[in-house]
Design an enzyme around this catalytic site. Structure first.
Site, PDB file in Angstrom:
ATOM      1  N   SER A  17      -0.469  13.071 -15.997  1.00 51.13           N
ATOM      2  CA  SER A  17      -1.771  13.236 -16.646  1.00 51.13           C
ATOM      3  C   SER A  17      -1.777  14.586 -17.343  1.00 51.13           C
ATOM      4  O   SER A  17      -1.024  15.495 -16.936  1.00 51.13           O
ATOM      5  CB  SER A  17      -2.881  13.206 -15.583  1.00 51.13           C
ATOM      6  OG  SER A  17      -4.105  13.664 -16.116  1.00 51.13           O
TER       7      SER A  17
ATOM      8  N   ASP B 168       0.876  -1.176   0.000  1.00 51.39           N
ATOM      9  CA  ASP B 168       0.000   0.000   0.000  1.00 51.39           C
ATOM     10  C   ASP B 168       0.909   1.221   0.000  1.00 51.39           C
ATOM     11  O   ASP B 168       1.529   1.538   1.028  1.00 51.39           O
ATOM     12  CB  ASP B 168      -0.896  -0.024   1.241  1.00 51.39           C
ATOM     13  CG  ASP B 168      -1.862   1.150   1.280  1.00 51.39           C
ATOM     14  OD1 ASP B 168      -1.606   2.168   0.590  1.00 51.39           O
ATOM     15  OD2 ASP B 168      -2.868   1.066   2.010  1.00 51.39           O
TER      16      ASP B 168
ATOM     17  N   LYS C 286      -1.596  15.964  -9.575  1.00 51.00           N
ATOM     18  CA  LYS C 286      -0.832  15.706 -10.803  1.00 51.00           C
ATOM     19  C   LYS C 286       0.064  16.893 -11.162  1.00 51.00           C
ATOM     20  O   LYS C 286       1.134  16.707 -11.736  1.00 51.00           O
ATOM     21  CB  LYS C 286      -1.782  15.347 -11.954  1.00 51.00           C
ATOM     22  CG  LYS C 286      -2.440  13.969 -11.782  1.00 51.00           C
ATOM     23  CD  LYS C 286      -1.388  12.843 -11.727  1.00 51.00           C
ATOM     24  CE  LYS C 286      -1.993  11.460 -11.715  1.00 51.00           C
ATOM     25  NZ  LYS C 286      -0.985  10.371 -11.675  1.00 51.00           N
TER      26      LYS C 286
ATOM     27  N   TYR D  86      -7.395  15.898  -7.610  1.00 44.29           N
ATOM     28  CA  TYR D  86      -6.599  15.067  -8.532  1.00 44.29           C
ATOM     29  C   TYR D  86      -5.676  15.954  -9.370  1.00 44.29           C
ATOM     30  O   TYR D  86      -4.483  15.666  -9.509  1.00 44.29           O
ATOM     31  CB  TYR D  86      -7.551  14.275  -9.432  1.00 44.29           C
ATOM     32  CG  TYR D  86      -6.867  13.410 -10.462  1.00 44.29           C
ATOM     33  CD1 TYR D  86      -6.295  12.190 -10.120  1.00 44.29           C
ATOM     34  CD2 TYR D  86      -6.787  13.813 -11.802  1.00 44.29           C
ATOM     35  CE1 TYR D  86      -5.674  11.387 -11.071  1.00 44.29           C
ATOM     36  CE2 TYR D  86      -6.167  13.025 -12.753  1.00 44.29           C
ATOM     37  CZ  TYR D  86      -5.618  11.814 -12.386  1.00 44.29           C
ATOM     38  OH  TYR D  86      -4.986  11.018 -13.334  1.00 44.29           O
TER      39      TYR D  86
HETATM   40  P1  NAP Z   1      -6.835   2.064 -12.336  1.00 42.23           P
HETATM   41  O1  NAP Z   1      -7.189   1.041 -13.347  1.00 42.23           O
HETATM   42  O2  NAP Z   1      -7.839   2.498 -11.354  1.00 42.23           O
HETATM   43  O3  NAP Z   1      -5.512   1.550 -11.575  1.00 42.23           O
HETATM   44  C1  NAP Z   1      -5.020   2.216 -10.448  1.00 42.23           C
HETATM   45  C2  NAP Z   1      -3.893   1.383  -9.854  1.00 42.23           C
HETATM   46  O4  NAP Z   1      -3.369   2.093  -8.713  1.00 42.23           O
HETATM   47  C3  NAP Z   1      -4.354   0.018  -9.382  1.00 42.23           C
HETATM   48  O5  NAP Z   1      -3.418  -0.967  -9.761  1.00 42.23           O
HETATM   49  C4  NAP Z   1      -4.373   0.163  -7.866  1.00 42.23           C
HETATM   50  O6  NAP Z   1      -4.039  -1.059  -7.237  1.00 42.23           O
HETATM   51  C5  NAP Z   1      -3.250   1.170  -7.651  1.00 42.23           C
HETATM   52  N1  NAP Z   1      -3.376   1.811  -6.342  1.00 42.23           N
HETATM   53  C6  NAP Z   1      -4.346   2.647  -5.905  1.00 42.23           C
HETATM   54  N2  NAP Z   1      -4.154   2.946  -4.606  1.00 42.23           N
HETATM   55  C7  NAP Z   1      -3.029   2.293  -4.225  1.00 42.23           C
HETATM   56  C8  NAP Z   1      -2.327   2.190  -3.000  1.00 42.23           C
HETATM   57  N3  NAP Z   1      -2.735   2.832  -1.873  1.00 42.23           N
HETATM   58  N4  NAP Z   1      -1.210   1.431  -2.960  1.00 42.23           N
HETATM   59  C9  NAP Z   1      -0.795   0.759  -4.069  1.00 42.23           C
HETATM   60  N5  NAP Z   1      -1.427   0.827  -5.251  1.00 42.23           N
HETATM   61  C10 NAP Z   1      -2.530   1.570  -5.321  1.00 42.23           C
HETATM   62  O7  NAP Z   1      -6.345   3.408 -13.033  1.00 42.23           O
HETATM   63  P2  NAP Z   1      -5.380   3.716 -14.268  1.00 42.23           P
HETATM   64  O8  NAP Z   1      -6.145   4.545 -15.203  1.00 42.23           O
HETATM   65  O9  NAP Z   1      -4.695   2.497 -14.767  1.00 42.23           O
HETATM   66  O10 NAP Z   1      -4.344   4.690 -13.542  1.00 42.23           O
HETATM   67  C11 NAP Z   1      -2.938   4.494 -13.571  1.00 42.23           C
HETATM   68  C12 NAP Z   1      -2.251   5.854 -13.581  1.00 42.23           C
HETATM   69  O11 NAP Z   1      -2.574   6.542 -14.795  1.00 42.23           O
HETATM   70  C13 NAP Z   1      -2.681   6.785 -12.437  1.00 42.23           C
HETATM   71  O12 NAP Z   1      -1.552   7.455 -11.913  1.00 42.23           O
HETATM   72  C14 NAP Z   1      -3.597   7.784 -13.137  1.00 42.23           C
HETATM   73  O13 NAP Z   1      -3.638   9.023 -12.477  1.00 42.23           O
HETATM   74  C15 NAP Z   1      -2.942   7.867 -14.500  1.00 42.23           C
HETATM   75  N6  NAP Z   1      -3.819   8.392 -15.563  1.00 42.23           N
HETATM   76  C16 NAP Z   1      -4.975   7.735 -15.890  1.00 42.23           C
HETATM   77  C17 NAP Z   1      -5.788   8.248 -16.901  1.00 42.23           C
HETATM   78  C18 NAP Z   1      -7.063   7.584 -17.325  1.00 42.23           C
HETATM   79  O14 NAP Z   1      -7.873   8.219 -18.050  1.00 42.23           O
HETATM   80  N7  NAP Z   1      -7.303   6.329 -16.975  1.00 42.23           N
HETATM   81  C19 NAP Z   1      -5.421   9.430 -17.554  1.00 42.23           C
HETATM   82  C20 NAP Z   1      -4.247  10.087 -17.175  1.00 42.23           C
HETATM   83  C21 NAP Z   1      -3.454   9.544 -16.182  1.00 42.23           C
HETATM   84  P3  NAP Z   1      -4.773  -1.656  -5.921  1.00 42.23           P
HETATM   85  O15 NAP Z   1      -6.146  -1.077  -5.859  1.00 42.23           O
HETATM   86  O16 NAP Z   1      -4.721  -3.131  -6.158  1.00 42.23           O
HETATM   87  O17 NAP Z   1      -3.895  -1.236  -4.789  1.00 42.23           O
END
Ligand code: NAP
Length: 248
Positions: free
Chosen positions: A147, A62, A166, A162
């Site tokens: 992001s 975590d 970022k 958020y």
């Molecule tokens: P996601 O599918 O919700 O995945 C989020 C990941 O973060 C999961 O593997 C989750 O794992 C992990 N996480 C959350 N809290 C945590 C904690 N306390 N300790 C360890 N791991 C934790 O979202 P995603 O879109 O793939 O996001 C990945 C990255 O891309 C993020 O930094 C996000 O800001 C960035 N991003 C996403 C988008 C978009 O549109 N999707 C756009 C721009 C940037 P567990 O819950 O298993 O811990």
């Protein structure tokens, strides 16, 4: 990419979305990936998707908890002889208002969690990874999944804390690049700033946002690209958006 073959990459947030895609891509390219997440059982399922010679090992961590980060990185150091690549990918968003002037305020815990995971966790993981690279005298690569909201404030409801977190990723990336340069280090630092990507984060109440989106594999390809640049070239910032995605 040959120089990374057999090297160790730590990917945070490897259990889902972008982190899962990056983990498989790097293992396909021959890296030993250590995937961190709270849902480590989901990281275990990724290994079956690897077609290349690398591997994916899960560690439950975590990253909002400093003591969890310390013990996890100590364990990586012992089991994998050091870290060569860190992908700071874990992130959270709580789609709610900053204050109660709106109708859906974030709880204090949600505010703190956003900063703990998106900012504090990223910084602490980076300190451990740089310490490992320094100990090995190895010029590795830190990649921060940022992001577009790290560069401007989208005029969308509910992305407020958020966006602040970022913007901190953008500032931290630049500060780290300066600090490493100050001490003559050749460790690379890259911020990758995606627009919308088709993951759980791009859903609201389980429904996908109706806007053009990238796929997680597009961001995994971007990570592969920045890693494949020559040792003398550092891509400091790369913004990646789906064709036709608007700046909102
Ligand atoms: P996601 O599918 O919700 O995945 C989020 C990941 O973060 C999961 O593997 C989750 O794992 C992990 N996480 C959350 N809290 C945590 C904690 N306390 N300790 C360890 N791991 C934790 O979202 P995603 O879109 O793939 O996001 C990945 C990255 O891309 C993020 O930094 C996000 O800001 C960035 N991003 C996403 C988008 C978009 O549109 N999707 C756009 C721009 C940037 P567990 O819950 O298993 O811990």
């Amino acid at each position: 990419m040959e120089r990374w073959s057999g090297k160790t990459a730590v990917v945070t947030g490897a259990s889902s979305g972008i982190g899962a895609a990056i983990s498989v891509k790097l293992a396909d390219a021959g890296l030993r990936v250590v995937g961190l997440a709270r849902s480590s059982h989901l990281v275990d399922q990724l290994h079956a998707k690897v077609k290349g010679v690398g591997s994916i090992t899960s560690l439950k961590c975590d990253i909002s908890k400093p003591e969890d980060i310390t013990s996890t990185f100590q364990s990586i150091e012992q089991k994998f002889d050091g870290i060569h690549v860190l992908v700071n990918n874990a992130g959270v968003i709580y789609p709610a208002h900053i204050t109660d002037i709106g109708d859906s305020p974030m709880s204090n815990d949600e505010v703190i969690s956003t900063l703990d995971v998106n900012v504090k966790g990223m910084i602490l993981c980076t300190r451990h990874a740089v310490a490992s690279m320094k100990k090995q005298n190895f010029n590795g690569h830190i990649i921060n999944i940022n992001s577009v909201a790290g560069h401007y404030i989208p005029f969308l409801p509910n992305t407020n804390v958020y966006s602040a977190s970022k913007h901190a990723v953008t500032a931290f990336t630049k500060a780290l690049i300066n600090e490493l340069a100050q001490f003559g280090s050749s460790i690379k630092v890259t911020s990758i700033s995606p627009g919308l990507v088709r993951t759980k984060m791009a859903q609201r109440d389980g429904v996908e946002i109706d806007l053009p989106m990238l796929e997680p594999s597009d961001i995994a390809d971007t990570v592969h690209y920045v890693l494949s640049t020559p040792p003398t070239v550092n891509i400091t910032e790369l913004t990646v958006q789906r064709v036709s995605e608007k700046r909102i």
